[in-house]
Design a protein around this motif. Sequence first.
Motif, mmCIF file in Angstrom:
data_model
loop_
_atom_site.group_PDB
_atom_site.id
_atom_site.type_symbol
_atom_site.label_atom_id
_atom_site.label_comp_id
_atom_site.label_asym_id
_atom_site.label_seq_id
_atom_site.Cartn_x
_atom_site.Cartn_y
_atom_site.Cartn_z
ATOM 1 N N ASP A 1 0.720 4.166 -2.741
ATOM 2 C CA ASP A 1 0.448 5.554 -2.356
ATOM 3 C C ASP A 1 1.482 6.509 -2.954
ATOM 4 O O ASP A 1 1.130 7.597 -3.437
ATOM 5 N N GLN B 1 0.810 -1.215 0.000
ATOM 6 C CA GLN B 1 0.000 0.000 0.000
ATOM 7 C C GLN B 1 0.846 1.269 0.000
ATOM 8 O O GLN B 1 0.550 2.221 -0.727
ATOM 9 N N GLU B 2 1.921 1.302 0.800
ATOM 10 C CA GLU B 2 2.712 2.526 0.885
ATOM 11 C C GLU B 2 3.406 2.849 -0.437
ATOM 12 O O GLU B 2 3.580 4.019 -0.795
ATOM 13 N N GLN B 3 3.763 1.811 -1.192
ATOM 14 C CA GLN B 3 4.382 2.038 -2.496
ATOM 15 C C GLN B 3 3.342 2.483 -3.522
ATOM 16 O O GLN B 3 3.617 3.353 -4.360
#
Length: 201
Positions: A127, A123-125
Amino acid sequence: MDKFETLTGVAAPLPLINVDTDMIIPKQFLKTIKRSGLGVNLFDEMRYNDDGSEVADFVLNQPAYRKAEIIVAGDNFGCGSSREHAPWALLDFGIRAVIAPSFADIFYNNCFKNGILPIVLPQEQVDALMDDAKNGENARITVDLESQTVTGTDGTAYPFEVDSFKKHCLLNGLDDIGLTMEKAASIDSYERDMAQARPWV
């Protein structure tokens, strides 16, 4: 099916979760069995008003994203029914890769069979790439299937996993028919042998 090796293109940000196949291509457009002509109806209910005019603020109607080749999306992309028209519509519009934290299984597999690379990233990537994509047509993302990396405009490379067989098929442009035709010599040999062994068949 066109080969997929390296793609550098505009990425359209679609920060929605649970984008289902009816959102991708609504049911009224499923009457055709042709793979072409569906791009104009991609995300039809989000792209157009009831009178057929464009919804100005929908991402693919914005000038910067009209020729997007990549979509950066939310979790569980392609859920819902198993309609193969969904990847057909994406491909006909010009989308060759979709990046998301997760995909529905059937849609994920259908993408590979139709020349689209679905990429699962944390998810953070996603984002970070979503923020990148929001910079418009000047922000181009590079997808390299051979090295299995997605590279943002700042040069950060994000590695992704992909099944080796599916990777082979995309790199070589092989759909199910293409895979069968790789065995054409063996098939022809078998048929000749059968014709000699059982000429009455």
